[in-house]
Write a protein that holds these residues in place. Structure first.
Motif, PDB file in Angstrom:
ATOM      1  N   LYS B  30       0.848  -1.188   0.000  1.00  0.00           N
ATOM      2  CA  LYS B  30       0.000   0.000   0.000  1.00  0.00           C
ATOM      3  C   LYS B  30       0.887   1.243   0.000  1.00  0.00           C
ATOM      4  CE  LYS B  30      -3.830  -2.138   2.473  1.00  0.00           C
ATOM      5  NZ  LYS B  30      -3.540  -2.871   3.696  1.00  0.00           N
ATOM      6  N   THR B  31       0.267   2.409   0.013  1.00  0.00           N
ATOM      7  CA  THR B  31       1.023   3.662  -0.113  1.00  0.00           C
ATOM      8  C   THR B  31       2.123   3.780   0.936  1.00  0.00           C
ATOM      9  OG1 THR B  31      -1.082   4.580  -0.720  1.00  0.00           O
ATOM     10  CG2 THR B  31       0.722   6.142  -0.432  1.00  0.00           C
ATOM     11  N   TYR B  32       1.766   3.519   2.200  1.00  0.00           N
ATOM     12  CA  TYR B  32       2.736   3.717   3.263  1.00  0.00           C
ATOM     13  C   TYR B  32       3.878   2.710   3.173  1.00  0.00           C
ATOM     14  CZ  TYR B  32       4.744   4.633   7.816  1.00  0.00           C
ATOM     15  OH  TYR B  32       5.617   4.960   8.812  1.00  0.00           O
ATOM     16  N   LEU B  37       9.525   1.546   1.857  1.00  0.00           N
ATOM     17  CA  LEU B  37      10.489   0.799   1.037  1.00  0.00           C
ATOM     18  C   LEU B  37      11.404   1.780   0.291  1.00  0.00           C
ATOM     19  CD1 LEU B  37      10.958  -2.215   0.492  1.00  0.00           C
ATOM     20  CD2 LEU B  37       9.722  -1.926  -1.648  1.00  0.00           C
ATOM     21  N   THR B  38      10.794   2.860  -0.231  1.00  0.00           N
ATOM     22  CA  THR B  38      11.594   3.870  -0.945  1.00  0.00           C
ATOM     23  C   THR B  38      12.557   4.552   0.018  1.00  0.00           C
ATOM     24  OG1 THR B  38       9.543   4.267  -2.148  1.00  0.00           O
ATOM     25  CG2 THR B  38      11.400   5.675  -2.675  1.00  0.00           C
ATOM     26  N   LEU B  39      12.045   4.888   1.199  1.00  0.00           N
ATOM     27  CA  LEU B  39      12.885   5.544   2.204  1.00  0.00           C
ATOM     28  C   LEU B  39      14.045   4.630   2.598  1.00  0.00           C
ATOM     29  CD1 LEU B  39      13.050   8.134   3.843  1.00  0.00           C
ATOM     30  CD2 LEU B  39      11.772   7.019   5.659  1.00  0.00           C
ATOM     31  N   TRP B  40      13.740   3.350   2.697  1.00  0.00           N
ATOM     32  CA  TRP B  40      14.783   2.377   3.031  1.00  0.00           C
ATOM     33  C   TRP B  40      15.907   2.433   1.990  1.00  0.00           C
ATOM     34  CZ3 TRP B  40      15.282  -2.731   0.526  1.00  0.00           C
ATOM     35  CH2 TRP B  40      16.326  -3.494   1.071  1.00  0.00           C
ATOM     36  N   LEU B  41      15.505   2.464   0.690  1.00  0.00           N
ATOM     37  CA  LEU B  41      16.521   2.519  -0.371  1.00  0.00           C
ATOM     38  C   LEU B  41      17.367   3.790  -0.253  1.00  0.00           C
ATOM     39  CD1 LEU B  41      14.545   1.186  -3.456  1.00  0.00           C
ATOM     40  CD2 LEU B  41      16.402   0.056  -2.247  1.00  0.00           C
ATOM     41  N   SER B 158       4.220   9.848  -9.541  1.00  0.00           N
ATOM     42  CA  SER B 158       3.531   8.798  -8.783  1.00  0.00           C
ATOM     43  C   SER B 158       4.519   8.053  -7.885  1.00  0.00           C
ATOM     44  CB  SER B 158       2.868   7.804  -9.736  1.00  0.00           C
ATOM     45  OG  SER B 158       3.802   6.840 -10.148  1.00  0.00           O
ATOM     46  N   ASN B 159       3.973   7.477  -6.796  1.00  0.00           N
ATOM     47  CA  ASN B 159       4.838   6.800  -5.834  1.00  0.00           C
ATOM     48  C   ASN B 159       5.600   5.651  -6.467  1.00  0.00           C
ATOM     49  OD1 ASN B 159       4.089   8.470  -3.756  1.00  0.00           O
ATOM     50  ND2 ASN B 159       2.336   7.198  -3.188  1.00  0.00           N
ATOM     51  N   THR B 160       4.921   4.886  -7.322  1.00  0.00           N
ATOM     52  CA  THR B 160       5.551   3.708  -7.904  1.00  0.00           C
ATOM     53  C   THR B 160       6.687   4.107  -8.843  1.00  0.00           C
ATOM     54  OG1 THR B 160       3.354   2.750  -7.864  1.00  0.00           O
ATOM     55  CG2 THR B 160       5.059   1.517  -9.004  1.00  0.00           C
TER      56      THR B 160
END
Lengths: 291, 338
Positions: B30-32, B37-41, B158-160
């Motif tokens: 989901k969004t969060y 996951l992005t923040l982790w990268l 977009s987030n993705t």
């Protein structure tokens, strides 16, 4: 001019307080090779111990004595036994990370377990001021200066004039020869940790009225203590006093005459300037490197 | 003769699998979850840089969050001025690299420990700068509505799509780091960490290399910051403070400093674990800090060194038992002759 004198005096008083934390820091480094990144939190904990003591109805001086005893037990003996001793031989980086972890842990522990708010803290010398030649002087500044000065000079005398003090210096200089001469190295190292515990408690008593008791008060104090220690000379006890006073005075003057916003950056600038010109600090002597 | 390949087959297979999983992950989250996951990268990129400085070159750097802040503010300010992300982010890298040189030079001339203090103080100074220079950084209010970039006309809003941009940059910078570590430079860094004086006497210019490893580490924090700003859309001084610099060092050391995948694991622990330990609330950091202390005592090589540590203790135990057996055998032999 009177402004300047006032700033100078309160700067010297604050600097003398930094010097005590710096002194404990250098003593630990010399005797046990421990770079204690939690030194600021070591000042914060006794402050909260005294606060709790006072909230239970004890007068300030009594809570101070309790705080000193607790410090020797926890920040001296327990810290040495459970953290420093098991890490002997595992390298400086591990010790640094462990003390950093300790710093984060202690801060968050106090924040979560006691309070995240700053708490006012009474000065043991009272709030009165007096005037001398037009300069307003507070008793707490004079008291802090005298108290800190006595501590530093007394410690210097202890280290230089007593047998125990000289044995401690021998251990700091060369552990192996000290042991060969029959000095009880373990006990001397414990004394160093105990002295550091007393120094941080006194620092807490004198600095908390200005800094307020807050879980993250150690961030600034610890950093100033490191810088004061290195500016003065990491392997020289008097250096810590000189470094502390320089930092205290210059940041007070810079805060008033240049910009208050960057007051806390003064110590860093002074540190960088000193190590560019005199890498071993103002009073330090060059150290040999070991392969 | 065996042909030397870049990676073993097993390693390559696992890496491909992990990458495939990362490519399919957005479909399941989901969004969060995707944001985390992005923040982790982003954290992985920064921690990889710090791992070069701390783990491979053996320097203590405590300003990583500050450098990340410089990267983030550079990108935010330049994009607000209408400059493209693709110009702003290389600028962020260059500025962080240059700052690394400026701050590292005086400290490294003297003693490796001094870098720790110098960087800690510098981080403090950076936060004061972010907070006080309102005309440039917006002060405590920060900078809001930072747009995500376009890629040749394709919007990554977009987030993705932004996730895939961050993933691609993580992989690129990971590969660059791996190549750097395999080059003579990487070996010089390791020599530096293991024994600076020996390295110097074999002709490694230690000042230049330590400075380089520190500045390259800072540059990695710069690109991480450059991605952080458009990811969260809003930056202010708080995330770039000293405590997060300490957290970065913890990530590297807890994962396993000097191990390529150490920061990947460390960043996951520092970032994702708090999400699962929400019930601990404020106590989480206390637990985290004390765990770090315990780990330094029992497992100083980090989580990825667990296998070696276990093998070592097994070997020790075996050696101990062998010794006991030998002593016992000697005793019985002695008893038999007596």
């Amino acid at each position: 001019m009177t402004d300047f004198m006032q700033l100078l005096l309160s700067g010297v008083a604050m600097g003398a307080i930094y010097a005590m934390a710096a002194l404990g820091f250098t003593l630990l480094w010399q005797a046990a090779g421990t770079i204690n990144f939690a030194q600021g939190e070591f000042v914060m904990l006794p402050a909260f111990a005294m606060l709790i003591g006072m909230s239970m109805g004890l007068p300030l001086w009594a809570s101070f004595i309790v705080a000193v005893a607790l410090s020797i037990l926890v920040l001296g003996a327990a810290f040495k036994k459970w953290i420093v001793d098991p890490m002997r031989g595992s390298g400086v980086v591990s010790v640094v990370v462990a003390t950093l972890g300790l710093s984060i842990g202690l801060k968050s522990f106090v924040k979560a377990g006691y309070s995240a708010e700053p708490h006012p803290f009474p000065s043991i010398f009272g709030d009165e001021v007096f005037k001398l030649a037009g300069v307003t002087i507070s008793y707490s500044d004079v008291g802090a200066l005298v108290f800190a000065g006595l501590m530093v000079v007394g410690l210097q005398m202890f280290l230089n004039k007593t047998i125990t003090g000289r044995a401690m210096q021998a251990v700091a200089q060369n552990t192996f020869s000290a042991e060969a001469l029959g000095i009880n190295v373990k006990r001397m190292i414990f004394y160093t940790f105990a002295i550091n515990a007393i120094l941080v408690s006194v620092t807490a008593l004198l600095i908390t009225p200005t800094y307020l008791a807050k879980f993250d008060m150690g961030d600034n104090i610890g950093l100033k203590a490191f810088f004061a220690a290195i500016i003065g000379g990491f392997n020289n006890s008097r250096g810590a006093l000189l470094g502390g006073i320089l930092v205290g005075v210059l940041e007070n003057l810079a805060g008033a005459y240049l910009t208050p916003a960057y007051k806390d950056g003064v110590a860093l600038v002074l540190f960088l300037a000193v190590i560019l010109v005199k890498p071993d600090g103002l009073l330090g002597t060059p150290q040999e490197r070991k392969v | 003769m065996k042909k030397t390949t870049l990676l073993s087959t097993q390693h390559l297979a696992l890496l491909t699998l992990a990458l495939l999983a990362m490519c399919f992950a957005p479909a399941l989250l989901k969004t969060y979850g995707l944001y985390l996951l992005t923040l982790w990268l982003v954290y992985v990129i920064a921690a990889m840089g710090l791992n070069l400085t701390v783990g491979y070159a053996g320097l203590k750097s405590l300003c990583h969050a500050g450098f990340m802040g410089v990267g983030a503010y550079t990108v935010a300010i330049m994009m607000k001025a209408g400059i493209s992300f693709w110009i702003a982010s290389p600028m962020a890298i260059v500025i962080c690299f240059a700052l690394g040189l400026v701050i590292g030079f005086p400290a490294l001339r003297v003693q490796l420990h001094y870098l720790g203090f110098a960087t800690l103080g510098f981080n403090l100074l950076l936060v004061l700068f972010f907070r006080n220079e309102e005309w440039l950084t917006g002060g405590t209010f920060g900078i809001q509505n930072i747009k995500r970039p376009d890629f040749f006309g394709v919007s990554l809003e977009s987030n993705t799509s932004f996730y895939f941009l961050v993933l691609a940059i993580t992989v690129i910078f990971g590969v660059l780091l791996a190549l750097l570590l395999r080059s003579p430079w990487g070996r010089a860094f390791a020599a530096l960490r293991d024994n600076p004086i020996r390295a110097e006497s074999t002709g490694v210019n230690i000042t230049a290399y330590t400075l380089m490893s520190f500045a390259i580490g800072a540059a990695y924090a710069g690109i991480a910051g450059a991605l952080f700003a458009p990811l969260v859309n809003f930056i202010e001084p708080a995330p770039f403070g000293i405590s997060n610099s300490l957290l970065f060092l913890m990530m590297v050391v807890i994962g396993g400093s000097g191990r390529f995948y150490g920061p990947v694991l460390g960043a996951a622990i520092a970032l994702l674990l708090p999400e699962y330990l929400r019930f601990l609330k404020d106590w989480y950091l206390a637990v985290f800090g004390f765990t770090a202390v315990a780990m330094m005592i029992w497992l100083p090589g980090g989580l990825l060194s667990m296998k070696e540590a276990w093998q070592l203790s097994q070997a020790k135990r075996a050696a101990g038992q062998k010794q006991i057996a030998e002593v016992a055998a000697a005793a019985t032999a002695k008893g038999a002759t007596a």
